[in-house]
Design a protein around this motif. Structure first.
Motif, short mmCIF file in Angstrom:
data_model
loop_
_atom_site.label_atom_id
_atom_site.label_comp_id
_atom_site.label_asym_id
_atom_site.label_seq_id
_atom_site.Cartn_x
_atom_site.Cartn_y
_atom_site.Cartn_z
N UNK A 34 13.55 11.53 12.13
CA UNK A 34 12.94 12.73 11.54
C UNK A 34 13.16 12.87 10.04
N UNK A 35 13.90 11.95 9.43
CA UNK A 35 14.17 12.00 7.99
C UNK A 35 13.68 10.75 7.26
N UNK A 36 14.08 9.59 7.77
CA UNK A 36 13.82 8.34 7.06
C UNK A 36 12.32 8.06 6.97
N UNK A 37 11.86 7.79 5.74
CA UNK A 37 10.45 7.49 5.48
C UNK A 37 10.38 6.06 4.97
N UNK A 38 9.51 5.24 5.57
CA UNK A 38 9.39 3.83 5.17
C UNK A 38 7.92 3.49 4.89
N UNK A 39 7.73 2.36 4.21
CA UNK A 39 6.36 1.91 3.96
C UNK A 39 5.74 1.45 5.28
N UNK A 40 4.48 1.79 5.46
CA UNK A 40 3.81 1.43 6.71
C UNK A 40 3.67 -0.09 6.85
N UNK A 41 3.41 -0.76 5.71
CA UNK A 41 3.21 -2.22 5.75
C UNK A 41 4.51 -3.00 5.56
N UNK A 42 5.63 -2.27 5.55
CA UNK A 42 6.97 -2.86 5.43
C UNK A 42 7.22 -3.53 4.07
N UNK A 43 6.39 -3.23 3.09
CA UNK A 43 6.63 -3.75 1.73
C UNK A 43 7.79 -2.98 1.10
N UNK A 44 8.34 -3.56 0.04
CA UNK A 44 9.46 -2.92 -0.67
C UNK A 44 9.00 -1.65 -1.37
N UNK A 45 9.95 -0.71 -1.52
CA UNK A 45 9.68 0.52 -2.26
C UNK A 45 10.86 0.79 -3.19
N UNK A 87 0.84 -1.21 0.00
CA UNK A 87 0.00 0.00 0.00
C UNK A 87 0.88 1.26 0.00
N UNK A 88 0.25 2.39 -0.29
CA UNK A 88 1.01 3.63 -0.46
C UNK A 88 1.36 4.30 0.87
N UNK A 89 0.77 3.83 1.98
CA UNK A 89 0.89 4.56 3.25
C UNK A 89 2.29 4.43 3.85
N UNK A 90 2.70 5.49 4.55
CA UNK A 90 4.08 5.64 5.02
C UNK A 90 4.15 5.74 6.53
N UNK A 91 5.36 5.54 7.06
CA UNK A 91 5.64 5.89 8.46
C UNK A 91 6.96 6.64 8.51
N UNK A 92 7.00 7.63 9.37
CA UNK A 92 8.22 8.43 9.55
C UNK A 92 9.02 7.83 10.69
N UNK A 93 10.29 7.59 10.49
CA UNK A 93 11.14 7.00 11.53
C UNK A 93 11.59 8.08 12.53
N UNK A 94 12.11 7.62 13.66
CA UNK A 94 12.38 8.54 14.77
C UNK A 94 13.50 9.54 14.47
#
Length: 265
Positions: free
Chosen positions: A224-235, A215-222
């Motif tokens: 403050x810069x690194x952005x990852x997929x929320x469902x941990x799928x590859x990007x 899915x397209x949804x994201x999570x911001x890591x602690x």
């Protein structure tokens, strides 16, 4: 929204900056293998930019509103990291996929480009994601010409990604570039054809789709810069800096090692 149209002199400087950015990616390619750390890759790129090219690494200490200064000279985004991954001392593993994003400043002008790299033997499904993302970028580039709309670029990228079973990141986009790292316009990688800003000769911007396997949804890591997929799928992500010419487009981030334009079936 005021969009700066570049002069012939600006464009010449942007060609130089763009080619130099691409040449950093050529230079680093043989070093990307299992066991090497992204910290080492960052240092090699930094030294090459500063000592060989006499360029300035634009990301180093870059601090847009509300952000801590970025601590490294390049971005290394591995597997489920979408963008802005900070190089660290963790070794790359066989099977990883990684985006390396380079922005150099030469004579006051920015060149910005990124490529995907395979670390050792990479699975077929990861390769397919990287390939489709590369095609997405190119489909967007091919829409660039005077009189076209930004929505035309976003639409064709979204269509190709979603038609291939993937999703398009919507929170991050391409951008105008020149003497500033990020200028207007924002170049969305989704949208409706015939909508948005009309392109004019002399505009320069990046096209840099971020495409997720899940899915397209994201999570911001602690950090403050690194952005990852929320469902941990590859990007995956690819990026070129593109000039709108009188008749179409010119890619400013080309070098000897730039992968060729894909053949669309």
């Amino acid at each position: 929204m005021s969009i700066e149209l570049k002069t012939a002199a600006d464009i010449e400087k942007m060609r130089v900056a763009g080619r130099l950015a691409a040449e950093v990616l050529d230079y680093i390619t043989p070093f990307v293998k299992p066991g090497v750390t992204t910290e080492e890759i960052d240092k090699l790129c930094h030294d090459y930019m500063v000592n060989v090219q006499q360029t300035v690494p634009a990301p180093l200490n870059y601090a847009p509103d509300g952000h801590n200064p970025y601590p490294k000279s390049i971005c290394t985004s591995i597997n489920s990291v979408v963008c802005h991954g900070i190089p660290n001392d963790k070794p790359l593993k066989n099977g990883d996929i990684m985006n390396i994003d380079i922005t150099v400043i030469k004579d006051g002008y920015h060149g910005d480009t990124s490529r995907m790299f395979y670390v050792g033997d990479v699975s077929d499904h990861a390769r397919r994601l990287c390939k489709i993302t590369y095609e997405c970028m190119w489909k967007g580039i091919e829409k660039v010409k005077p009189g076209a709309k930004l929505g035309d670029i976003g639409h064709v990228i979204q269509q190709h990604a979603e038609g291939s079973g993937y999703s398009v990141v919507q929170e991050f986009c391409g951008h105008g570039i020149g003497k500033k790292f990020h200028e207007e316009p924002q170049v969305l990688h989704y949208g409706r054809p015939g909508t948005g800003l009309e392109l004019k000769a002399g505009m320069i911007f990046t096209i840099e789709p971020m495409i997720n396997q899940g899915k397209r949804h994201l999570r911001m890591m602690s950090d403050g810069w690194t952005v990852a997929t929320k469902d941990r799928s590859l990007s995956a992500q690819w990026e070129h800096t593109v000039l709108v010419t009188e008749t179409g487009y010119e890619i400013l981030t080309q070098s000897d090692g730039t992968p060729p334009k894909p053949v669309f079936r």
